[in-house]
Design an enzyme around this catalytic site. Structure first.
Site, PDB file in Angstrom:
ATOM      1  N   LEU A 105       1.163  -1.205   0.055  1.00  0.00           N
ATOM      2  CA  LEU A 105       0.076   0.089  -0.061  1.00  0.00           C
ATOM      3  C   LEU A 105       1.200   1.260   0.108  1.00  0.00           C
ATOM      4  O   LEU A 105       1.806   1.254   0.898  1.00  0.00           O
ATOM      5  CB  LEU A 105      -0.824  -0.027   1.297  1.00  0.00           C
ATOM      6  CG  LEU A 105      -2.245  -0.648   1.432  1.00  0.00           C
ATOM      7  CD1 LEU A 105      -3.042  -0.440   2.735  1.00  0.00           C
ATOM      8  CD2 LEU A 105      -2.885  -0.346   0.116  1.00  0.00           C
ATOM      9  N   ASP A 106       0.657   2.360  -0.754  1.00  0.00           N
ATOM     10  CA  ASP A 106       1.313   3.192  -1.017  1.00  0.00           C
ATOM     11  C   ASP A 106       1.588   4.096   0.328  1.00  0.00           C
ATOM     12  O   ASP A 106       0.588   3.976   1.316  1.00  0.00           O
ATOM     13  CB  ASP A 106       0.634   4.413  -1.977  1.00  0.00           C
ATOM     14  CG  ASP A 106       0.794   3.849  -3.260  1.00  0.00           C
ATOM     15  OD1 ASP A 106       1.446   2.869  -3.602  1.00  0.00           O
ATOM     16  OD2 ASP A 106      -0.026   4.427  -4.083  1.00  0.00           O
ATOM     17  N   TYR A 107       2.702   4.859   0.505  1.00  0.00           N
ATOM     18  CA  TYR A 107       2.929   5.805   1.712  1.00  0.00           C
ATOM     19  C   TYR A 107       1.695   6.570   2.138  1.00  0.00           C
ATOM     20  O   TYR A 107       1.456   6.723   3.158  1.00  0.00           O
ATOM     21  CB  TYR A 107       4.010   6.388   1.595  1.00  0.00           C
ATOM     22  CG  TYR A 107       4.681   7.556   2.722  1.00  0.00           C
ATOM     23  CD1 TYR A 107       5.592   6.852   3.750  1.00  0.00           C
ATOM     24  CD2 TYR A 107       4.200   8.709   2.600  1.00  0.00           C
ATOM     25  CE1 TYR A 107       5.814   7.546   4.941  1.00  0.00           C
ATOM     26  CE2 TYR A 107       5.042   9.515   3.831  1.00  0.00           C
ATOM     27  CZ  TYR A 107       5.586   8.815   4.769  1.00  0.00           C
ATOM     28  OH  TYR A 107       6.073   9.644   5.783  1.00  0.00           O
ATOM     29  N   THR A 109      -1.454   5.891   1.207  1.00  0.00           N
ATOM     30  CA  THR A 109      -2.813   5.298   1.188  1.00  0.00           C
ATOM     31  C   THR A 109      -2.866   4.529   2.499  1.00  0.00           C
ATOM     32  O   THR A 109      -1.844   3.766   2.961  1.00  0.00           O
ATOM     33  CB  THR A 109      -2.649   4.272   0.180  1.00  0.00           C
ATOM     34  OG1 THR A 109      -2.428   4.966  -1.210  1.00  0.00           O
ATOM     35  CG2 THR A 109      -3.911   3.551  -0.032  1.00  0.00           C
TER      36      THR A 109
END
Length: 240
Positions: A105-107, A109
């Site tokens: 999961l993105d930083y 998100t």
């Protein structure tokens, strides 16, 4: 019975199978006292001694752990981070086993993230041939018209490659039309895929949260908190 070295490391909870391949290539793994860097290496768990950073690995002693975390924004989805930013594993306290995230999961998100020491399951869930639905709630700039929504659903080109068909529906709109909230379901796990798909239809993401992976739902799990999966949930994942 012989098994590939990277699978053995994954089964022992050292790392996911892909990460285990990196560890082998970096010369951090030994078989019977000798460094092995070849991906094709096979070992006999009953006869061969395997060490990682000179610590003996034994799959018999490994307890499988399966955790659901509600990842907050501002954490990286890695076991360690070279720039010193907080990592998702820092949020899981009291677990002795070496766990790692399933996918990313993105930083920026938040939402549902699975962590485990089951390398074989991680490999299956993140392999492109296993299309597991991932459901997101996204706050978007503006309100996409029907043409933009249909374009998204058919698939858009990001990084030179067309995405698979996806689902999107608007579930709320701001009165002034500056933002809307959309439910988005994708089957792939490409880098920053939801954000890039939304940019492709000219409605960038302002906030993004993953709320489900397949039939596993985030539910009321608080941000930054985690829970162990139930036996039923683990069986479901292994059947995917």
């Amino acid at each position: 019975m012989e098994v590939r070295l990277q699978k053995y490391l994954a089964d022992a909870g050292v790392a996911s199978r892909r990460k285990a391949e990196e560890l082998i290539a970096q010369g951090k793994v030994k078989v019977n006292g000798k460094v092995v860097t070849e991906m094709g290496c096979k070992i006999d768990p009953k006869k061969d001694e395997v060490t990682y950073l000179d610590q003996k690995i034994d799959t018999k002693e490994t307890k499988m752990v399966y955790i659901m975390l509600n990842k907050p924004v501002g954490y990286v989805t890695t076991a360690k981070e070279q720039f010193g930013r907080p990592a998702v594993v820092d949020l899981v306290k009291g677990v002795k086993e070496r766990i790692f995230p399933v996918g990313r999961l993105d930083y920026d998100t938040s939402g549902l993230l699975l962590l485990t020491n089951d390398g074989d399951l991680t490999y299956k869930l993140t392999h492109p041939k296993h299309d597991v639905d991932k459901t997101y709630i996204a706050k978007l700039y503006g309100i996409p018209d029907e043409g933009a929504l249909q374009k998204f659903r058919r698939g858009v080109t990001i990084d030179g490659v067309r995405t698979k068909p996806a689902k999107i529906q608007i579930i709320d709109k701001d009165k002034d039309g500056r933002f809307c909230t959309a439910e988005i379901i994708i089957h792939e796990g490409r880098n920053r895929q939801v954000r890039k798909m939304c940019e492709a239809i000219k409605h960038p993401v302002a906030q993004l949260q993953r709320v489900a992976t397949g039939e596993l739902k985030l539910g009321s799990l608080e941000k930054g908190k985690y829970r162990h999966l139930t036996e039923k949930e683990v069986k479901y994942l292994k059947k995917l």
